[in-house]
Write a protein that holds these residues in place. Structure first.
Motif, PDB file in Angstrom:
ATOM      1  N   GLY A  38       0.811  -1.001  -0.045  1.00 38.23           N
ATOM      2  CA  GLY A  38      -0.042   0.007  -0.002  1.00 38.23           C
ATOM      3  C   GLY A  38       0.837   1.408  -0.067  1.00 38.23           C
ATOM      4  O   GLY A  38       1.923   1.207   0.403  1.00 38.23           O
ATOM      5  N   GLU A  39       0.421   2.360  -0.552  1.00 35.67           N
ATOM      6  CA  GLU A  39       1.233   3.494  -0.908  1.00 35.67           C
ATOM      7  C   GLU A  39       1.496   4.300   0.423  1.00 35.67           C
ATOM      8  O   GLU A  39       2.223   5.320   0.561  1.00 35.67           O
ATOM      9  N   ILE A  40       1.080   3.808   1.529  1.00 37.26           N
ATOM     10  CA  ILE A  40       1.170   4.673   2.866  1.00 37.26           C
ATOM     11  C   ILE A  40       1.439   3.638   3.784  1.00 37.26           C
ATOM     12  O   ILE A  40       0.826   2.428   3.805  1.00 37.26           O
ATOM     13  N   ALA A  41       2.452   3.601   4.608  1.00 39.15           N
ATOM     14  CA  ALA A  41       3.094   2.790   5.749  1.00 39.15           C
ATOM     15  C   ALA A  41       2.838   3.169   7.068  1.00 39.15           C
ATOM     16  O   ALA A  41       2.534   4.418   7.250  1.00 39.15           O
ATOM     17  N   ILE A  79      -3.486  -2.318  14.349  1.00 48.35           N
ATOM     18  CA  ILE A  79      -2.736  -3.215  13.235  1.00 48.35           C
ATOM     19  C   ILE A  79      -3.938  -3.591  12.494  1.00 48.35           C
ATOM     20  O   ILE A  79      -4.093  -3.570  11.024  1.00 48.35           O
ATOM     21  N   GLU A  80      -5.213  -4.104  13.199  1.00 50.30           N
ATOM     22  CA  GLU A  80      -6.231  -4.512  12.194  1.00 50.30           C
ATOM     23  C   GLU A  80      -6.682  -3.338  11.398  1.00 50.30           C
ATOM     24  O   GLU A  80      -7.089  -3.578  10.089  1.00 50.30           O
ATOM     25  N   VAL A 122      -3.091  -0.627   4.581  1.00 50.94           N
ATOM     26  CA  VAL A 122      -1.685  -0.426   4.971  1.00 50.94           C
ATOM     27  C   VAL A 122      -1.077  -1.886   5.079  1.00 50.94           C
ATOM     28  O   VAL A 122      -1.695  -2.537   6.160  1.00 50.94           O
ATOM     29  N   ASP A 123      -0.192  -2.110   4.421  1.00 50.12           N
ATOM     30  CA  ASP A 123       0.548  -3.289   5.051  1.00 50.12           C
ATOM     31  C   ASP A 123       1.980  -3.518   5.145  1.00 50.12           C
ATOM     32  O   ASP A 123       2.537  -4.438   5.479  1.00 50.12           O
ATOM     33  N   LEU A 124       2.680  -2.264   5.110  1.00 46.96           N
ATOM     34  CA  LEU A 124       4.032  -2.153   5.573  1.00 46.96           C
ATOM     35  C   LEU A 124       3.945  -1.501   6.928  1.00 46.96           C
ATOM     36  O   LEU A 124       3.544  -0.334   7.116  1.00 46.96           O
ATOM     37  N   PHE A 125       4.614  -2.296   7.891  1.00 45.47           N
ATOM     38  CA  PHE A 125       5.058  -1.891   9.195  1.00 45.47           C
ATOM     39  C   PHE A 125       6.603  -1.501   9.531  1.00 45.47           C
ATOM     40  O   PHE A 125       7.158  -2.418   9.132  1.00 45.47           O
ATOM     41  N   ASP A 126       6.649  -0.454   9.885  1.00 46.98           N
ATOM     42  CA  ASP A 126       7.968   0.168   9.927  1.00 46.98           C
ATOM     43  C   ASP A 126       8.376   0.325  11.339  1.00 46.98           C
ATOM     44  O   ASP A 126       7.894   0.688  12.218  1.00 46.98           O
ATOM     45  N   HIS A 127       9.513  -0.631  11.489  1.00 45.30           N
ATOM     46  CA  HIS A 127      10.348  -0.769  13.159  1.00 45.30           C
ATOM     47  C   HIS A 127      11.571  -0.158  13.189  1.00 45.30           C
ATOM     48  O   HIS A 127      12.101   0.039  11.980  1.00 45.30           O
ATOM     49  N   ARG A 163       1.368 -13.325   8.882  1.00 49.48           N
ATOM     50  CA  ARG A 163       2.708 -12.896   8.597  1.00 49.48           C
ATOM     51  C   ARG A 163       2.972 -12.435   7.272  1.00 49.48           C
ATOM     52  O   ARG A 163       3.433 -11.515   6.965  1.00 49.48           O
ATOM     53  N   ASP A 164       2.538 -13.447   6.282  1.00 50.95           N
ATOM     54  CA  ASP A 164       2.834 -13.290   4.894  1.00 50.95           C
ATOM     55  C   ASP A 164       1.781 -12.106   4.343  1.00 50.95           C
ATOM     56  O   ASP A 164       2.031 -12.073   3.190  1.00 50.95           O
ATOM     57  N   GLN A 165       0.958 -11.735   4.874  1.00 49.60           N
ATOM     58  CA  GLN A 165       0.129 -10.637   4.563  1.00 49.60           C
ATOM     59  C   GLN A 165       0.764  -9.270   4.926  1.00 49.60           C
ATOM     60  O   GLN A 165       0.185  -8.247   4.558  1.00 49.60           O
ATOM     61  N   MET A 166       1.722  -9.247   5.481  1.00 43.24           N
ATOM     62  CA  MET A 166       2.389  -8.067   6.075  1.00 43.24           C
ATOM     63  C   MET A 166       3.869  -8.088   5.478  1.00 43.24           C
ATOM     64  O   MET A 166       4.447  -8.859   5.314  1.00 43.24           O
ATOM     65  N   ILE A 167       4.238  -6.649   5.364  1.00 43.34           N
ATOM     66  CA  ILE A 167       5.853  -6.452   5.154  1.00 43.34           C
ATOM     67  C   ILE A 167       6.237  -5.718   6.452  1.00 43.34           C
ATOM     68  O   ILE A 167       5.765  -4.755   6.847  1.00 43.34           O
TER      69      ILE A 167
END
Length: 305
Positions: free
Chosen positions: A14-17, A35-36, A43-48, A72-76
């Motif tokens: 998704g173009e927004i993280a 997260i849900e 949104v599917d990219l989560f930045d840590h 897990r495989d539904q997220m980056i």
């Protein structure tokens, strides 16, 4: 939400993280709700980063995943390393130990993307390359990138790497636009004409490297948000005008301004409020005209030459 491809990788997101720095202050249940709602908004990219909350943000995220149905495989999952107390560290030992720590806290077998957090003046690119090779061949990291680096720093590192760097995370908002200012004020004798980053915006476009915009609602060096800030009446008036016109929030317009740029920049928002995340995600559904984009730029205090 619209999708974009990260650099030259096979990853479409998704173009927004969502940046997870503030997740350390949440309970696992609260984080699960965030997260849900983020996932439902596209949104599917989560930045840590290993330093967020002293590592607690990654721990809370892992606990939250146990409470939701998302796989897990539904997220980056992206994390960063290299910042230590009082110094920066791109040594092979630190990179490897940092990734092991993040994997342990996240309770995951691999990280999709690892970024080097801040430039290390003492970087030895051979060491970084060795660490990246070990992480890639062991399956612990799929792709690599950097954060806050200029073109020559990137070129130096790339000359030793086997794999491409797909992301450069840089500060950008309507009230923080040095990447754009210099390009609009070529050969002028005033402050906006100063090239502060060696043309990093154009470099990333030429090399198909995705820019991720951090702190997209902040002014200065994370001094506070300009949205609804009485010290910035002109930009807020224009944001409100366009928000009413487009049927979205002021924050969505601020993100739409970043998305409008042809560099395909990915904003990294940091809200832990589910409704606010949903409201901001609406930015992906609207498009600003060229005139509206420049109106916002000027209302942020910028003057065209």
């Amino acid at each position: 939400m619209k999708k974009l491809r990260l650099g030259n990788s096979s990853i479409e997101v998704g173009e927004i993280a969502l940046g997870c720095m503030r997740m350390a202050s949440l309970s696992a249940k609260e984080a699960a709700n965030v997260i849900e709602h983020a996932c439902e908004s596209g949104v599917d990219l989560f930045d840590h980063a290993d330093i967020y909350g002293g590592g607690k943000s990654e721990e809370v995220f892992a606990e939250a995943l146990e409470l939701i149905s998302r796989k897990r495989d539904q997220m980056i999952i992206q994390t960063k390393c290299g910042i230590r107390k009082g110094f920066f560290d791109f040594s092979k030992e630190h990179i490897l130990s940092s990734v092991e720590g993040s994997l342990d806290r996240l309770k995951m077998d691999y990280i999709d993307i690892l970024l080097l957090h801040r430039p290390d003046a003492l970087m030895e690119p051979e060491e970084v390359a060795e660490a990246f090779t070990i992480l890639k061949e062991s399956g612990k990291v799929r792709y690599f990138g950097v954060s806050n680096q200029n073109p020559m720093q990137i070129e130096l590192l790339k000359s030793y790497l086997k794999d491409d760097l797909i992301v450069n995370q840089l500060q950008m908002s309507l009230m923080h636009t040095p990447m754009i200012d210099a390009g609009l004020n070529v050969n002028m004798q005033h402050d906006p004409a100063v090239v502060r980053d060696s043309g990093v915006l154009e470099y990333c476009r030429l090399h198909n490297m995705t820019i991720q915009a951090w702190s997209p609602f902040q002014y200065g060096m994370i001094e506070g948000t300009f949205i609804g800030n009485d010290n910035y009446p002109e930009i807020n008036t224009k944001l409100q005008e366009l928000a009413e016109k487009k049927g979205v929030t002021n924050s969505a317009i601020a993100i739409a301004w970043i998305l409008r740029h042809p560099a395909r920049i990915q904003p990294v928002i940091g809200s832990m409020n589910p409704q606010r995340i949903k409201d901001i995600a609406a930015a992906s559904t609207i498009e600003l005209t060229r005139q509206e984009w420049y109106e916002l730029y000027r209302s942020a205090g910028n003057k065209l030459p």
